[in-house]
Design a protein around this motif. Structure first.
Motif, PDB file in Angstrom:
ATOM      1  N   PHE A  84       7.294  58.743  50.691  1.00  0.00           N
ATOM      2  CA  PHE A  84       8.498  58.323  49.977  1.00  0.00           C
ATOM      3  C   PHE A  84       8.597  58.989  48.612  1.00  0.00           C
ATOM      4  O   PHE A  84       9.639  59.512  48.229  1.00  0.00           O
ATOM      5  N   TRP A  85       7.500  59.007  47.856  1.00  0.00           N
ATOM      6  CA  TRP A  85       7.529  59.565  46.497  1.00  0.00           C
ATOM      7  C   TRP A  85       7.694  61.073  46.530  1.00  0.00           C
ATOM      8  O   TRP A  85       8.333  61.652  45.639  1.00  0.00           O
ATOM      9  N   ALA A  91      14.070  65.356  46.008  1.00  0.00           N
ATOM     10  CA  ALA A  91      15.497  65.086  45.799  1.00  0.00           C
ATOM     11  C   ALA A  91      15.851  65.165  44.317  1.00  0.00           C
ATOM     12  O   ALA A  91      16.916  65.682  43.955  1.00  0.00           O
ATOM     13  N   ALA A  92      14.968  64.675  43.454  1.00  0.00           N
ATOM     14  CA  ALA A  92      15.226  64.731  42.013  1.00  0.00           C
ATOM     15  C   ALA A  92      15.269  66.181  41.533  1.00  0.00           C
ATOM     16  O   ALA A  92      16.104  66.546  40.698  1.00  0.00           O
ATOM     17  N   LEU A  93      14.394  67.027  42.057  1.00  0.00           N
ATOM     18  CA  LEU A  93      14.401  68.439  41.667  1.00  0.00           C
ATOM     19  C   LEU A  93      15.673  69.136  42.134  1.00  0.00           C
ATOM     20  O   LEU A  93      16.258  69.939  41.394  1.00  0.00           O
ATOM     21  N   VAL A  94      16.108  68.844  43.344  1.00  0.00           N
ATOM     22  CA  VAL A  94      17.350  69.445  43.845  1.00  0.00           C
ATOM     23  C   VAL A  94      18.537  68.970  43.013  1.00  0.00           C
ATOM     24  O   VAL A  94      19.421  69.761  42.667  1.00  0.00           O
ATOM     25  N   LEU A  95      18.561  67.700  42.652  1.00  0.00           N
ATOM     26  CA  LEU A  95      19.632  67.165  41.813  1.00  0.00           C
ATOM     27  C   LEU A  95      19.630  67.826  40.429  1.00  0.00           C
ATOM     28  O   LEU A  95      20.689  68.194  39.905  1.00  0.00           O
ATOM     29  N   ALA A  96      18.443  68.007  39.842  1.00  0.00           N
ATOM     30  CA  ALA A  96      18.342  68.663  38.537  1.00  0.00           C
ATOM     31  C   ALA A  96      18.834  70.109  38.620  1.00  0.00           C
ATOM     32  O   ALA A  96      19.516  70.600  37.707  1.00  0.00           O
TER      33      ALA A  96
END
Length: 154
Positions: A84-85, A91-96
């Motif tokens: 999960f982490w 996902a956080a890196l792709v969003l950034a």
């Protein structure tokens, strides 16, 4: 995962011990008679043939899925190893990355808009009509000394 690390550490220590023993035996084999040395060489070759395979070859996997997407195919190995982490961090890196690209695009668009606005303001406040800049003879006039002297006196 800790068990895998302990197993790998144990294998590393065992390999180091084997290398040290082989080095001592090789050093002591030089003083032995020829026939005993040959028997030891044959015994070493047999032992090397029977030794277990390295850990890297045990980690090979076969693909469990073959996914087709149009003209391309992708092999899947079942579990991708991300929990999960790990997925959340990806996902956080792709969003950034997406936010950064949008920001760069907005800044560049703003810069281009300001350049066009400055050019338009210069054309509209100048004494010459805008059609003069489209005339090819006008460019030659500006390059000549008379045009440079006239525009510098203003």
């Amino acid at each position: 995962m800790n068990t895998h690390y302990n197993h790998q550490h144990h294998d590393t220590l065992q390999n180091r011990f084997g290398l040290r023993v082989a080095a001592r035996l090789s050093a002591g084999a030089e003083s032995l008679p020829h026939d005993i040395g040959e028997r030891l060489r044959v015994a070493r070759q047999q032992a090397l043939a029977r030794r277990k395979q390295p850990v890297a070859s045990l980690r090979q996997q076969t693909a469990t899925d073959v996914l087709s997407h149009g003209a391309t195919a992708t092999m899947g190995f079942g579990h991708d190893g991300l929990g999960f982490w790990g997925r959340l961090a990806s996902a956080a890196l792709v969003l950034a990355l997406a936010v950064g690209l949008v920001t760069i695009n907005l800044v560049q668009e703003d810069g281009r808009t300001m350049e066009v606005a400055d050019l338009d303001a210069a054309l509209l406040t100048d004494d010459l009509p805008p059609e003069a800049y489209a005339d090819p003879g006008f460019l030659q006039y500006l390059k000549s000394d008379a045009g440079a002297a006239r525009t510098s006196s203003r």
